[in-house]
Every structure is written in structure tokens, then in C-alpha cells.
Scaffold this motif. Structure first.
Motif, mmCIF file in Angstrom:
data_model
loop_
_atom_site.group_PDB
_atom_site.id
_atom_site.type_symbol
_atom_site.label_atom_id
_atom_site.label_comp_id
_atom_site.label_asym_id
_atom_site.label_seq_id
_atom_site.Cartn_x
_atom_site.Cartn_y
_atom_site.Cartn_z
ATOM 1 N N GLU A 10 0.812 -1.219 0.000
ATOM 2 C CA GLU A 10 0.000 0.000 0.000
ATOM 3 C C GLU A 10 0.845 1.268 0.000
ATOM 4 N N ARG A 90 -12.510 2.132 -5.804
ATOM 5 C CA ARG A 90 -11.665 1.146 -5.121
ATOM 6 C C ARG A 90 -12.306 -0.232 -5.108
ATOM 7 N N ASP A 197 -11.169 -0.503 4.924
ATOM 8 C CA ASP A 197 -10.409 0.742 4.879
ATOM 9 C C ASP A 197 -11.135 1.918 5.533
ATOM 10 N N ASN A 201 -5.786 1.262 8.225
ATOM 11 C CA ASN A 201 -5.047 1.547 6.997
ATOM 12 C C ASN A 201 -3.558 1.418 7.272
ATOM 13 N N LEU A 263 -4.675 8.009 1.335
ATOM 14 C CA LEU A 263 -3.963 7.296 0.275
ATOM 15 C C LEU A 263 -2.471 7.534 0.419
ATOM 16 N N ARG A 308 -9.284 7.080 -0.155
ATOM 17 C CA ARG A 308 -8.877 5.737 -0.581
ATOM 18 C C ARG A 308 -9.993 5.070 -1.379
#
Length: 318
Positions: A10, A90, A197, A201, A263, A308
């Protein structure tokens, strides 16, 4: 599409991401918002302004941004531009290593965007890279429930929008993509815990930020040899992550989607919402050093998701 699919975690530097601009239809009042399971009414003009700023910031950071709706046929776009949840890309798919696996909508309201995006991805990539048929027997698998931890492990929530049966159907595809272990947690089935999420995270290569209630949940470990259970912190520790519980950050920091739904642009940089309580990043020696790029996505967040949720990474490079 000239894109090299590559996502093994990630946090590596984000090189290419897929997005989708907001719908053309406003959610005019609170009753309508409640009926479509959104938090508040939304002006799509304001939402589009928010979205364009988010896209511009990512491009300024050197990220190639693809709005997949630009590539849909005019016929498909007639309905697609009326899909109010289409901004939350996503959930549509996830890149595991060098393979893009298709998701399956956990609610019928979102099914059209899955079908149209998958048919488009099928034109962009060959069948070994995007096996469009991989979700044929899957009932519900939305990739907001998935975090790719490292080259060994994937973390998945089975809850409101993702089923354990579907994970079992997809596990061989994940193993074939190069991963050896799947950790499955089963979070409460509520709007504020809809996806993984929204509750935790990855923040940097070795840190995991999570709502404190998650410490009480076991994780079902699935690999090619069988299954067993570990507690969540034990599972993450074993894969090199220290867990930071939100209650240990500051007693006055309220758990919100915005605080956790950020993110990673690279190992040092986070793209965060203007609604984030920055105290959550101020107490830890590593988090203090993070570069925080703040964008106003307030109107978009009224749909129940965050940054995200609105970004689907296609390529990350170390």
C-alpha cells in the motif's frame, strides 16, 4: 492501455491510479440520502470541484490519473453518468502483484458500474493479467475490504459487502498472483464499518493505524495448507507491522472515516482529507515525519467514503 500493473503493498510510490468523476445527479435532501444510504445530501457540482482538485494534486505529485469513464461508449455513459456511487472505484477491482482481479458488487445498486468497468478493463488487458471470469461464482467482494500488506500477505474483511464464500472462491487467484497468506477479519455489519479501509489503513511500510475496537477481533488465516486463527495484532506483527490504536493516539480524537481513509502516495507522503484530525499523526515519531498533502473532498465524503475509496491504484514502484 499503456500501464504496467504492479502493486505489492500500500506504500510504494504511486505511479498510476484509476478514478471516476462524480455522477450528474444531485442527492437533494436528507430523506433521499438516507434512502440511498448516503450520509448527507450532495451537490454534484461541488463534488466535481472536489474531485478535480484531488486529481490535480495527484498529477502534480507525478501520478498518472486515468478516469475510466472517459473511455466508456456514449451508450454506456448514458446510464453510467447517473450512477451516484461510481466515484468509489476502489471496490471495482484490486491489483495483486501484476494481476488485476475483478470485484463483485455487494449491493445491486452498484452492479452496473462493475459490469461496465470490467468490460472496459477486459479491452485494456489480456486474460492472464485481467481474468474477467474470475468473479463468475463470486457473490460479494468489494475491494475496499482489501489491503495488500506485502508480497506475502493480504488482509480482507468479510462483512457488509464481502462474503467469506466469495473469498474462498477467489483465494486461488490471489495465491496464483504470488501471495501466500490471506488474513480474514469479520467486522460489524454497520454503515460506519462497511469496509476494512474505513476502520484501518497501512501508514508507512511498517505501521498500521486502526480503530481500537479491532484489537478484540480474531483473524482467520487462510493459506494453501489450511486455516487457523490469530488475533489481529499478532497477525500484523508477524508480517512486520506495528499497530497504532486510535484510542492510544489522543483521547479526544474521534474515530471517523476521514481519519483513516487516506492514500499513500509514497512511503513518506499521504494524501489526506481536510477533515482529518491531524492529532492522529502528531504523537508517533514516524508519523510526525510524514508529508501530509491535504485536499478538500467534503462533498464527496458525504457519500460515505473517503480518498482511498475514490482511488484504484494500478501501479506502484519501490
Amino acid at each position: 492501455m499503456d500501464v504496467h500493473l504492479n502493486c505489492w503493498n500500500e506504500t510504494d510510490e504511486l505511479k498510476c491510479v484509476v478514478v471516476c468523476g462524480p455522477s450528474e445527479i444531485d442527492v437533494p435532501d436528507q430523506q433521499t440520502a438516507d434512502d440511498v444510504q448516503w450520509e448527507k445530501p450532495v451537490s454534484q457540482d461541488k463534488a466535481r470541484e472536489n474531485h478535480q482538485v484531488m486529481v490535480s494534486v495527484m498529477e502534480q505529485e507525478g501520478v498518472k490519473v486515468i478516469d475510466y469513464s472517459d473511455y466508456l461508449s456514449s451508450k454506456d455513459n448514458m446510464i453510467h453518468k447517473q450512477l451516484i456511487n461510481r466515484v468509489f472505484v476502489r471496490d471495482l477491482g484490486c491489483v495483486f502483484g501484476n494481476k488485476l482481479l475483478p470485484g463483485e458488487a455487494g449491493t445491486s445498486m452498484r452492479r452496473p458500474e462493475y459490469v461496465m468497468s470490467h468490460l472496459l478493463f477486459n479491452k485494456w488487458f489480456d486474460s492472464s493479467t485481467f481474468p474477467i471470469e474470475a468473479n463468475d461464482s463470486v457473490q460479494a467482494l468489494e475491494y475496499g475490504d482489501v489491503l495488500v500488506l506485502n508480497k506475502d500477505a493480504v488482509f480482507i474483511n468479510t462483512g457488509l459487502r464481502t462474503s467469506m464464500t466469495s473469498i474462498q472462491k477467489m483465494k486461488e487467484e490471489i495465491f496464483n498472483a504470488g501471495f501466500s497468506e490471506i488474513g480474514v477479519i469479520d467486522l460489524p455489519r454497520r454503515g460506519d464499518t462497511m469496509h476494512l479501509d474505513m476502520n484501518g489503513n497501512v501508514v508507512g511500510k511498517n505501521l498500521f493505524l486502526a480503530k481500537s475496537y479491532m484489537r478484540f477481533f480474531p483473524v482467520q488465516m487462510v493459506d494453501e495448507h489450511g486455516e487457523h486463527y490469530e488475533m489481529m495484532e499478532q497477525f500484523l506483527n508477524r508480517h512486520g507491522f506495528k499497530v497504532i490504536w486510535t484510542a492510544d493516539v489522543k483521547p479526544d480524537v474521534r474515530d471517523t472515516v476521514a481519519n483513516l481513509n487516506f492514500l499513500n502516495l509514497n512511503p513518506e507522503t499521504l494524501l489526506i482529507s481536510s477533515k482529518v484530525n491531524k492529532k492522529i499523526f502528531s504523537h508517533h515519531s514516524v508519523l510526525k515525519k510524514k508529508k501530509l498533502i491535504e485536499v478538500d473532498v467534503t462533498e464527496l465524503e458525504k457519500g460515505g467514503g473517503g480518498i482511498r475509496c475514490m482511488t484504484l491504484p494500478f501501479e506502484r514502484q519501490p
